[in-house]
Design a protein around this motif. Structure first.
Motif, PDB file in Angstrom:
ATOM      1  N   LYS A 174      59.449  34.511  39.259  1.00 40.19           N
ATOM      2  CA  LYS A 174      59.947  33.689  40.347  1.00 40.19           C
ATOM      3  C   LYS A 174      59.545  34.268  41.702  1.00 40.19           C
ATOM      4  O   LYS A 174      60.096  33.899  42.728  1.00 40.19           O
ATOM      5  N   GLY A 175      58.587  35.191  41.677  1.00 42.30           N
ATOM      6  CA  GLY A 175      58.125  35.797  42.921  1.00 42.30           C
ATOM      7  C   GLY A 175      57.058  34.952  43.592  1.00 42.30           C
ATOM      8  O   GLY A 175      56.767  33.814  43.196  1.00 42.30           O
ATOM      9  N   GLY A 176      56.476  35.515  44.630  1.00 36.51           N
ATOM     10  CA  GLY A 176      55.421  34.815  45.352  1.00 36.51           C
ATOM     11  C   GLY A 176      54.134  34.742  44.555  1.00 36.51           C
ATOM     12  O   GLY A 176      53.934  35.471  43.579  1.00 36.51           O
ATOM     13  N   MET A 177      53.219  33.860  44.977  1.00 34.40           N
ATOM     14  CA  MET A 177      51.943  33.693  44.296  1.00 34.40           C
ATOM     15  C   MET A 177      50.976  34.807  44.701  1.00 34.40           C
ATOM     16  O   MET A 177      50.864  35.158  45.883  1.00 34.40           O
ATOM     17  N   LYS A 178      50.288  35.354  43.711  1.00 35.23           N
ATOM     18  CA  LYS A 178      49.358  36.459  43.909  1.00 35.23           C
ATOM     19  C   LYS A 178      47.931  36.004  43.598  1.00 35.23           C
ATOM     20  O   LYS A 178      47.672  35.417  42.550  1.00 35.23           O
ATOM     21  N   SER A 179      47.022  36.303  44.503  1.00 33.89           N
ATOM     22  CA  SER A 179      45.616  35.916  44.316  1.00 33.89           C
ATOM     23  C   SER A 179      44.891  36.927  43.431  1.00 33.89           C
ATOM     24  O   SER A 179      45.057  38.139  43.607  1.00 33.89           O
ATOM     25  N   GLU A 180      44.084  36.440  42.504  1.00 31.18           N
ATOM     26  CA  GLU A 180      43.284  37.270  41.608  1.00 31.18           C
ATOM     27  C   GLU A 180      41.860  36.713  41.587  1.00 31.18           C
ATOM     28  O   GLU A 180      41.630  35.553  41.950  1.00 31.18           O
ATOM     29  N   HIS A 181      40.929  37.523  41.119  1.00 27.20           N
ATOM     30  CA  HIS A 181      39.551  37.021  40.993  1.00 27.20           C
ATOM     31  C   HIS A 181      38.782  37.844  39.975  1.00 27.20           C
ATOM     32  O   HIS A 181      39.174  38.961  39.619  1.00 27.20           O
ATOM     33  N   GLU A 182      37.664  37.264  39.517  1.00 29.30           N
ATOM     34  CA  GLU A 182      36.751  37.947  38.605  1.00 29.30           C
ATOM     35  C   GLU A 182      35.327  37.595  38.994  1.00 29.30           C
ATOM     36  O   GLU A 182      34.976  36.418  39.119  1.00 29.30           O
ATOM     37  N   ASN A 183      34.502  38.625  39.197  1.00 27.53           N
ATOM     38  CA  ASN A 183      33.084  38.443  39.508  1.00 27.53           C
ATOM     39  C   ASN A 183      32.248  38.761  38.269  1.00 27.53           C
ATOM     40  O   ASN A 183      32.404  39.829  37.669  1.00 27.53           O
ATOM     41  N   ILE A 184      31.380  37.840  37.897  1.00 23.85           N
ATOM     42  CA  ILE A 184      30.502  38.020  36.744  1.00 23.85           C
ATOM     43  C   ILE A 184      29.053  37.888  37.207  1.00 23.85           C
ATOM     44  O   ILE A 184      28.689  36.917  37.868  1.00 23.85           O
ATOM     45  N   THR A 185      28.233  38.874  36.857  1.00 18.98           N
ATOM     46  CA  THR A 185      26.803  38.837  37.173  1.00 18.98           C
ATOM     47  C   THR A 185      26.018  38.976  35.873  1.00 18.98           C
ATOM     48  O   THR A 185      26.222  39.944  35.129  1.00 18.98           O
ATOM     49  N   ASP A 186      25.147  38.009  35.598  1.00 18.18           N
ATOM     50  CA  ASP A 186      24.339  38.002  34.383  1.00 18.18           C
ATOM     51  C   ASP A 186      22.870  38.241  34.712  1.00 18.18           C
ATOM     52  O   ASP A 186      22.324  37.632  35.649  1.00 18.18           O
TER      53      ASP A 186
END
Length: 253
Positions: A174-186
């Motif tokens: 029920k907390g605040g929204m947290k930003s996440e990410h994933e970088n993929i290099t092929d």
């Protein structure tokens, strides 16, 4: 006097006729150039990947013929939820990815959610780009069998809801929204075929190469005393063997 005047007039007519021939040749050369320009402009293909939604990619690609045996393809687009990566990294198996937590090493249990657990996070729009020189070894580019060397980059964005402690000693999201990410290099080598019809094209290929992954995810854990919840961002990275299949439809012009 009359004969001199007629000779002068004939000389002017001859000169005029000669200039007319030269002008005609100039127009003929311009017409030939225009035809060559039209022929050379049919060395382009704009493509889409109708099955890209499976990997959460929505690219628009452009390929240009450079020589009789070489073309170059560039592209860009948007990313969203990657269903394939979610299947490969199932719940529990994703824990094999090495995590670097902000509170260091220790016997902490991450209650922030496992990677690719979409019950705990939501996919957000990201971006992608691709660069691929191609070598056509069985026919003139851009029609026939080819080998491509590609560099592809994908940015996947996520949003995860934070964890808060409850009065009973548990926790809930029920907390605040947290930003996440994933970088993929092929870094890939592709073998495939492109079939060029009058206007439409069909391309399919298989690829093998190296995939480098770097990501940031929301993490939470109880402190040593087990009384408070610590929050932060964990980082992870991995290099794996990557296999790929590509299918594209295009418009040739």
């Amino acid at each position: 006097m009359v004969s001199h005047f007629l000779a002068h007039a004939q000389s002017r007519r001859t000169a005029k006729d000669s200039s007319t021939v030269i002008i005609f040749n100039q127009y003929s050369t311009a017409s030939t150039r225009l035809q060559n320009k039209r022929r050379s402009s049919e060395n382009n293909i704009i493509k889409i990947a109708p099955l890209g939604f499976i990997t959460g990619t929505f690219p628009l690609a452009y390929e240009r013929k450079l020589t009789d045996f070489m073309g170059i393809q560039i592209g860009g687009g948007l990313t969203y939820k990657n269903y394939v990566r979610g299947l490969v990294k199932k719940e529990g198996e994703s824990e094999e990815v090495r995590m670097e937590y902000p509170w260091g090493s220790g016997s902490f249990s991450d209650i922030g959610g496992s990677l690719f657990n979409y019950n705990a996070r939501k996919a957000k729009m990201g971006y992608m780009f691709t660069f691929q020189p191609r070598f056509y070894y069985n026919s003139d580019a851009l029609d026939g069998y080819f080998m491509g060397l590609s560099l592809d980059h994908y940015r996947y964005n996520f949003e995860s809801q934070g964890v808060v402690a409850t009065s009973g000693g548990g926790y809930e999201r029920k907390g605040g929204m947290k930003s996440e990410h994933e970088n993929i290099t092929d870094y890939m080598v592709h073998l495939g075929q492109q079939i060029v019809n009058e206007r439409l094209t069909l391309e399919y290929s298989t690829g093998i190469g190296i995939r480098k992954v770097k990501g940031v995810k929301y993490a939470a854990a109880y402190n040593y005393a087990g009384t408070e919840i610590m929050e932060g961002y964990a980082t992870y990275s991995e290099s794996i063997l990557n296999l790929g299949i590509s299918f594209k439809l295009g418009y040739h012009f």
